[in-house]
Enzyme design. Sequence first.
Site, PDB file in Angstrom:
ATOM      1  N   SER A  47       0.806  -1.225   0.000  1.00 56.55           N
ATOM      2  CA  SER A  47       0.000   0.000   0.000  1.00 56.55           C
ATOM      3  C   SER A  47       0.836   1.272   0.000  1.00 56.55           C
ATOM      4  CB  SER A  47      -0.948   0.011   1.202  1.00 56.55           C
ATOM      5  OG  SER A  47      -0.227  -0.082   2.419  1.00 56.55           O
ATOM      6  N   ASP A 335      -2.237   8.512   7.912  1.00 52.16           N
ATOM      7  CA  ASP A 335      -3.249   7.706   8.582  1.00 52.16           C
ATOM      8  C   ASP A 335      -2.559   6.772   9.580  1.00 52.16           C
ATOM      9  OD1 ASP A 335      -2.139   5.710   7.011  1.00 52.16           O
ATOM     10  OD2 ASP A 335      -3.876   5.494   5.687  1.00 52.16           O
ATOM     11  N   HIS A 338       0.445   4.984   7.025  1.00 49.87           N
ATOM     12  CA  HIS A 338       1.170   5.535   5.877  1.00 49.87           C
ATOM     13  C   HIS A 338       1.654   6.955   6.102  1.00 49.87           C
ATOM     14  CE1 HIS A 338      -1.827   2.534   4.436  1.00 49.87           C
ATOM     15  NE2 HIS A 338      -0.755   2.068   3.815  1.00 49.87           N
TER      16      HIS A 338
END
Length: 371
Positions: A47, A335, A338
């Site tokens: 991600s 977040d 990340h």
Amino acid sequence: MAILYQPNWFIAFAILILHYSNGVGVGVGVGIAGSEGVPALFVFGDSLVDVGNNNFLSSIAKSNYFPYGIDFNMHPTGRFSNGKTFVDIIGEMLGVPYPPPFADPNSVGVKLLGGMNYASAAAGILDETGQHYGARYSLSQQVLNFERTLDQLRTMMGSNLTNFLSKSIAILVFGSNDYINNYLMPSIYSSSYTYSPSEFGNLLLNHYARQLMALYSLGLRKFFIAGIGPIGCIPNQRATGQAAPGRCVDYVNEILGTFNQGAKSMVEQLNKRPGAVAAYGNTYGAVGDILNNPTAYGFNVVDKGCCGIGRNQGQITCLPFAYPCTNRNQYVFWDAFHPTQAVNAILARRAFYGPPLDSHPINIQQITLIN
């Protein structure tokens, strides 16, 4: 963390190198010369560099909703950031278009000529990593997906494909999920009962080395392989309460040593291959420097997510239409997991221009100058 012996993965990787020395022989000569440009960027990872693959998969690991993308023209794309990812910025520095997500059915034809992004949120080096999130492209599946891309490129380019691949750059960002969404989840995964931290690190390296050599055998020659950052400092891990307020979870950071040291050694072994030019990105050191000296980089919030819920805004990650912080350039983390675009920009610059401490043994700019 010093490695006092040559683990099994290291020996296996050396054998693989000997095997491929007698196999595929693109044999690109290595010598410093004027850069003729990088034709394409191929991205493999999780991600941290996903640009929308999971939008097309049956997964709960998605970010195709606002406020993700709030600083990417107010447009959520599936990037797990408020703005650009690390590879977006590297692509801009290289002068190549953003590689499209492989899973997008529109990623065909001439769009392939600038490269492809195979990265998938929740994906790991191990196939089982992140399975509680649903579908994802693991490292091995991403390599298979790359083969599918090559089938299309071969039809389009013919004999020019070999030269095209040898000048392209592959960026690989793996490993974080194998800890966050595997080893550190004993209620779901048995890996922490089966392996000691060093054994698990070597297990990952063994799998990683095999897939890396597969990419080499398929024609890629230039690689940037990012290490794992200090994930014991992300809001998700701080929110577990395993460390005092304001502190990182030291145990989590300490168990990464075997992998990061081994990944650096893996790069050194790969560079012994004819035509191979690889670099190891010291993500742990670069992010650690930011966390230890935040004001020097313009940050004043290092222990909370800009968008999230609960302790450290990290117990529940950024939800649809949540209100993020307004001073995003002052936050290290976007977040629960990340970094912000501001941090991604720093990491990209260090990878592209940095000294050997940041990118070993050479940086991405130097990789582009080698023909």
